[in-house]
Design a protein around this motif. Sequence first.
Motif, mmCIF file in Angstrom:
data_model
loop_
_atom_site.group_PDB
_atom_site.id
_atom_site.type_symbol
_atom_site.label_atom_id
_atom_site.label_comp_id
_atom_site.label_asym_id
_atom_site.label_seq_id
_atom_site.Cartn_x
_atom_site.Cartn_y
_atom_site.Cartn_z
ATOM 1 N N GLN A 154 52.197 64.944 20.512
ATOM 2 C CA GLN A 154 53.060 64.013 19.782
ATOM 3 C C GLN A 154 54.468 64.033 20.362
ATOM 4 O OE1 GLN A 154 54.237 65.130 15.780
ATOM 5 N NE2 GLN A 154 54.074 63.025 15.049
ATOM 6 N N SER A 247 60.857 51.041 12.753
ATOM 7 C CA SER A 247 60.111 52.261 13.034
ATOM 8 C C SER A 247 58.703 51.884 13.456
ATOM 9 C CB SER A 247 60.050 53.171 11.804
ATOM 10 O OG SER A 247 61.348 53.526 11.362
ATOM 11 N N LEU A 249 54.695 53.524 15.012
ATOM 12 C CA LEU A 249 53.749 54.574 15.360
ATOM 13 C C LEU A 249 53.009 54.148 16.618
ATOM 14 C CD1 LEU A 249 52.480 57.283 14.426
ATOM 15 C CD2 LEU A 249 50.757 55.920 13.225
ATOM 16 N N ARG A 251 50.381 54.959 20.095
ATOM 17 C CA ARG A 251 49.313 55.754 20.686
ATOM 18 C C ARG A 251 49.409 55.602 22.204
ATOM 19 N NH1 ARG A 251 45.361 58.207 18.442
ATOM 20 N NH2 ARG A 251 45.469 56.977 16.520
ATOM 21 N N GLN A 257 50.131 60.815 20.311
ATOM 22 C CA GLN A 257 50.740 59.847 19.411
ATOM 23 C C GLN A 257 52.255 59.986 19.443
ATOM 24 O OE1 GLN A 257 51.179 61.153 14.978
ATOM 25 N NE2 GLN A 257 49.027 61.555 15.517
ATOM 26 N N PHE A 259 56.148 58.660 17.401
ATOM 27 C CA PHE A 259 56.890 57.967 16.348
ATOM 28 C C PHE A 259 58.290 57.702 16.872
ATOM 29 C CE2 PHE A 259 59.860 58.079 12.734
ATOM 30 C CZ PHE A 259 59.354 57.016 11.994
#
Length: 389
Positions: A154, A247, A249, A251, A257, A259
């Motif tokens: 992440q 904002s 998210l 992949r 992943q 953010f």
Amino acid sequence: MAGKGIAVIGAGMIGAAHASGYRTYGPRVDGLSTRLDTVCDANADLATKLARNWGFARLANDWRAVIDDPEIDIVSVCLPNFLHTEVTQAALKAGKHVLCEKPLALSAREARATHDLALTASGKSGTVFNYRRIPAITDIRARVNAGELGQPVQIVIFYQCDYAADPMLPHSWRYEFDRAGPGALLDVGTHAVDLARFILGDVDEVSGAISTISINERFLPAETATGHGHVALSDKKAKVDNDDVMSALLRFRNGAQGFVTASRVAVGMGNRIQVEVYGTKGTARFSNELPTHYDLAVFDGKGPAPFTRMINRPSSPYVGELAAVPHDLVPIGYAESFGFMIHEFLSAIAEDKPFENGSIEDGYRAAQVLDAIQEASMTNAPVKVGGEE
């Protein structure tokens, strides 16, 4: 005239960063002689001040005249977003070396056209992604690529500003979708997206996104306004139709992943970037509020992994070669990272090699992600990156 002529088109706040970079780092490029030739802006006072402060020889008020001038070899495009495509493409067609401010364009389709043109242009070209040159960011990327953090899991990037938090700031092009594109997303989120790509590679999908407009209208200025400054206001208001906060998210193609969040109304935050990278073996984290170091924790298989402070040293990226004071714990700030980018750009010209670290293609790939974020925020559904192709 001796040396390659440099022009800065757009004498606002960011134009000064370009001027500073050229003046400070131009003389440090081996095999290239440059001169600070022209500052171009429709606002004569701004152009005069910038030229005087940084030592440019001439003034202009029409960017087309600058592009047509055979004495100009290198152009920085520091104009409002809606002019980036037209001016950058004109400069490329004229055979200039071109450094375009972010975002490269208002959309991925426009960015693709500029990218395709750059592929066959004779001049070197790039997109302004200066935060790649923060020594901590460059070092974190190198550790990720070397596998020191294990498999990436992440990345979290916050880019939070407060320049638009005051509702009494005047309305301007920045708050109009047609001229600025998405607001916080393109203005500062472009940097967040680029840093995510720089560290973890290409983004495959935007799995979700949300946008907010927290100040819905602003007073029109009663006099000429520049940058983010206050001026006298009229009694008329205009609608704000692009985001104050966005904002998303993400992949990544490698399975990780991410953010990313961008805000222009985060009270008290100034201009804050925070990057956190998590892998199966370790974590790295950096904030530009603490520019002397970043933190690194690597699991050794024996117990809890404490964070170690990785300080700036002469062996850190860019520090020993380019920092004015190459010593332990010396902070590297915005001006230095910007100057490091200018040095790389001029070095590419001197060595006749592609400018790859923040290329026009990087600007285009970031635009693809930004388009997907916009679409995901409107559809409330996942969006594959690159759907405009």
